[in-house]
Design a protein around this motif. Structure first.
Motif, PDB file in Angstrom:
ATOM      1  N   GLU A   8      45.476  43.068  33.169  1.00  0.00           N
ATOM      2  CA  GLU A   8      44.894  41.832  33.678  1.00  0.00           C
ATOM      3  C   GLU A   8      45.661  41.317  34.895  1.00  0.00           C
ATOM      4  OE1 GLU A   8      44.804  39.370  30.207  1.00  0.00           O
ATOM      5  OE2 GLU A   8      42.949  40.284  29.479  1.00  0.00           O
ATOM      6  N   ARG A   9      46.976  41.467  34.867  1.00  0.00           N
ATOM      7  CA  ARG A   9      47.818  41.005  35.971  1.00  0.00           C
ATOM      8  C   ARG A   9      47.646  41.857  37.223  1.00  0.00           C
ATOM      9  NH1 ARG A   9      51.913  40.944  32.674  1.00  0.00           N
ATOM     10  NH2 ARG A   9      52.841  42.783  33.581  1.00  0.00           N
ATOM     11  N   LEU A  49      43.535  49.178  23.418  1.00  0.00           N
ATOM     12  CA  LEU A  49      42.926  48.714  24.656  1.00  0.00           C
ATOM     13  C   LEU A  49      41.405  48.640  24.570  1.00  0.00           C
ATOM     14  CD1 LEU A  49      45.124  50.651  27.246  1.00  0.00           C
ATOM     15  CD2 LEU A  49      45.266  48.225  26.636  1.00  0.00           C
ATOM     16  N   LEU A  50      40.789  49.571  23.852  1.00  0.00           N
ATOM     17  CA  LEU A  50      39.329  49.586  23.745  1.00  0.00           C
ATOM     18  C   LEU A  50      38.806  48.653  22.655  1.00  0.00           C
ATOM     19  CD1 LEU A  50      38.657  53.397  24.266  1.00  0.00           C
ATOM     20  CD2 LEU A  50      37.943  51.546  25.785  1.00  0.00           C
ATOM     21  N   SER A  51      39.698  47.954  21.968  1.00  0.00           N
ATOM     22  CA  SER A  51      39.243  47.056  20.900  1.00  0.00           C
ATOM     23  C   SER A  51      38.350  45.945  21.446  1.00  0.00           C
ATOM     24  CB  SER A  51      40.433  46.464  20.141  1.00  0.00           C
ATOM     25  OG  SER A  51      41.201  45.634  21.000  1.00  0.00           O
ATOM     26  N   GLY A  52      38.478  45.635  22.727  1.00  0.00           N
ATOM     27  CA  GLY A  52      37.631  44.608  23.324  1.00  0.00           C
ATOM     28  C   GLY A  52      36.246  45.089  23.727  1.00  0.00           C
ATOM     29  N   PHE A  53      35.995  46.393  23.598  1.00  0.00           N
ATOM     30  CA  PHE A  53      34.681  46.947  23.935  1.00  0.00           C
ATOM     31  C   PHE A  53      33.795  46.802  22.709  1.00  0.00           C
ATOM     32  CE2 PHE A  53      32.390  51.060  25.537  1.00  0.00           C
ATOM     33  CZ  PHE A  53      31.164  50.432  25.390  1.00  0.00           C
ATOM     34  N   VAL A  54      32.924  45.801  22.747  1.00  0.00           N
ATOM     35  CA  VAL A  54      32.054  45.498  21.614  1.00  0.00           C
ATOM     36  C   VAL A  54      30.609  45.479  22.100  1.00  0.00           C
ATOM     37  CG1 VAL A  54      31.477  43.768  19.880  1.00  0.00           C
ATOM     38  CG2 VAL A  54      33.865  44.107  20.544  1.00  0.00           C
ATOM     39  N   ALA A  74      29.327  48.561  28.044  1.00  0.00           N
ATOM     40  CA  ALA A  74      30.276  49.439  28.737  1.00  0.00           C
ATOM     41  C   ALA A  74      30.565  48.898  30.132  1.00  0.00           C
ATOM     42  CB  ALA A  74      29.726  50.867  28.812  1.00  0.00           C
ATOM     43  N   ARG A  75      29.527  48.481  30.836  1.00  0.00           N
ATOM     44  CA  ARG A  75      29.734  47.952  32.197  1.00  0.00           C
ATOM     45  C   ARG A  75      30.593  46.697  32.168  1.00  0.00           C
ATOM     46  NH1 ARG A  75      26.443  44.284  35.740  1.00  0.00           N
ATOM     47  NH2 ARG A  75      27.095  44.758  37.885  1.00  0.00           N
ATOM     48  N   ARG A  76      30.275  45.753  31.301  1.00  0.00           N
ATOM     49  CA  ARG A  76      31.080  44.520  31.222  1.00  0.00           C
ATOM     50  C   ARG A  76      32.540  44.842  30.951  1.00  0.00           C
ATOM     51  NH1 ARG A  76      26.636  42.784  28.523  1.00  0.00           N
ATOM     52  NH2 ARG A  76      27.557  43.244  26.505  1.00  0.00           N
ATOM     53  N   PHE A  77      32.763  45.715  29.991  1.00  0.00           N
ATOM     54  CA  PHE A  77      34.134  46.021  29.601  1.00  0.00           C
ATOM     55  C   PHE A  77      34.899  46.705  30.730  1.00  0.00           C
ATOM     56  CE2 PHE A  77      37.425  48.709  27.824  1.00  0.00           C
ATOM     57  CZ  PHE A  77      38.177  47.763  27.141  1.00  0.00           C
ATOM     58  N   PHE A  78      34.343  47.775  31.299  1.00  0.00           N
ATOM     59  CA  PHE A  78      35.094  48.551  32.289  1.00  0.00           C
ATOM     60  C   PHE A  78      35.188  47.862  33.639  1.00  0.00           C
ATOM     61  CE2 PHE A  78      34.312  51.865  29.120  1.00  0.00           C
ATOM     62  CZ  PHE A  78      35.614  52.321  28.969  1.00  0.00           C
ATOM     63  N   LEU A  79      34.272  46.955  33.961  1.00  0.00           N
ATOM     64  CA  LEU A  79      34.467  46.162  35.181  1.00  0.00           C
ATOM     65  C   LEU A  79      35.659  45.229  34.998  1.00  0.00           C
ATOM     66  CD1 LEU A  79      30.880  45.208  36.424  1.00  0.00           C
ATOM     67  CD2 LEU A  79      32.424  46.969  37.318  1.00  0.00           C
ATOM     68  N   GLY A  80      35.902  44.804  33.761  1.00  0.00           N
ATOM     69  CA  GLY A  80      37.062  43.957  33.474  1.00  0.00           C
ATOM     70  C   GLY A  80      38.369  44.734  33.451  1.00  0.00           C
TER      71      GLY A  80
END
Length: 199
Positions: A8-9, A49-54, A74-80
Motif C-alpha cells: 500500500e505504501r 495477501l490474497l485474503s482480500g480477494f473476495v 479480480a480487477r478491483r483486487f489487482f488494481l489495488g
C-alpha cells in the motif's frame, strides 16, 4: 501485515522477499525461520495477501453472472495491489494455492454452465489468461498510456488512419478503462454462452 503495508505504501515498487525483509527490519534469511522452503514461505505469503480477494455472489445469481462477478472482483483486487500479479506463480513452476482457492466461484459457475473435464480446464485457463491479461494491460496503460503523434498516424498505411485515430480517441475518454473492461468481460461471457449451448 507488513507485506500489505509495504504494497500500500509503495504500489509502484515490485514486490520482493528482500524488500519484505527490509520492511520487517530483519535479514532475508530470517524470513525462513518458520518456513521449510522458499516455496512454503511464498505459499503462506500469497495466502495472506490474497485474503482480500473476495467475490461477492448471491445464492440465486445465475452462473454466467457469477463468472462476471469473479472477473470484476479480480480487477478491483489487482488494481489495488498490482505487484501481486507477479506473485501468482514463481520460478520452478510453482503456483499460489491461494489463487486456486480464490477461483472456486469461477470454477463452480463454469461447471454449472456445463463445462467439464478438458473443456473445463481450458475454460478456466482461458478466463484467467484473458482477464489477468486485460488487468495487466490496464495497469501498464495507466502508468504509460499508448500514444502516437499526428505525424506517426499519418506515416501509417492510409487504411489505418481512421481506425487508429478512433482508437486513440477512445483511449482518452475518462471512463475508458472501466468501459473497456466491461466490454472485454461481456465478450468473454458471450463466448461462454455460445460454448455452453453447443451439444
Amino acid at each position: 501485515m507488513a507485506a500489505l503495508d509495504m504494497l500500500e505504501r509503495e504500489p509502484d515498487l515490485a514486490f520482493s522477499l528482500n524488500g519484505l525483509a527490509r520492511a520487517l527490519k530483519v535479514t532475508p534469511m530470517a524470513l525462513y525461520t518458520y518456513f521449510g522452503s522458499r516455496d512454503d514461505l511464498l505459499q503462506a505469503l500469497t495466502e495472506r495477501l490474497l485474503s482480500g480477494f473476495v467475490t461477492v455472489v448471491d445464492g440465486d445469481m445465475p452462473a454466467i453472472r457469477r463468472v462476471e462477478a469473479w472477473c470484476f472482483a479480480a480487477r478491483r483486487f489487482f488494481l489495488g495491489y498490482p505487484q501481486l500479479l507477479g506473485l501468482l506463480t514463481w520460478e520452478g513452476g510453482n503456483t499460489s494455492v491461494a489463487w486456486f482457492d480464490r477461483s472456486v466461484v469461477l470454477i463452480e459457475a463454469l461447471q454449472e454452465l456445463g463445462f467439464k473435464d478438458a473443456e473445463l480446464s481450458r475454460a478456466i485457463i482461458w478466463i484467467w489468461t484473458s482477464v489477468m491479461g486485460a488487468i495487466s494491460e490496464e495497469i501498464r496503460n495507466r502508468t504509460a498510456p499508448h500514444s502516437l503523434s499526428p505525424a506517426q498516424v499519418e506515416s501509417l498505411d492510409p487504411r489505418l488512419h481512421k481506425p487508429v485515430r478512433d482508437m486513440l480517441m477512445l483511449a482518452e475518454q475518462p471512463d475508458h478503462f472501466d468501459s473497456f473492461f466491461a466490454y472485454h468481460v461481456e465478450r468473454l461471457l458471450d463466448a461462454l454462452r455460445a460454448i455452453a449451448k453447443r451439444p
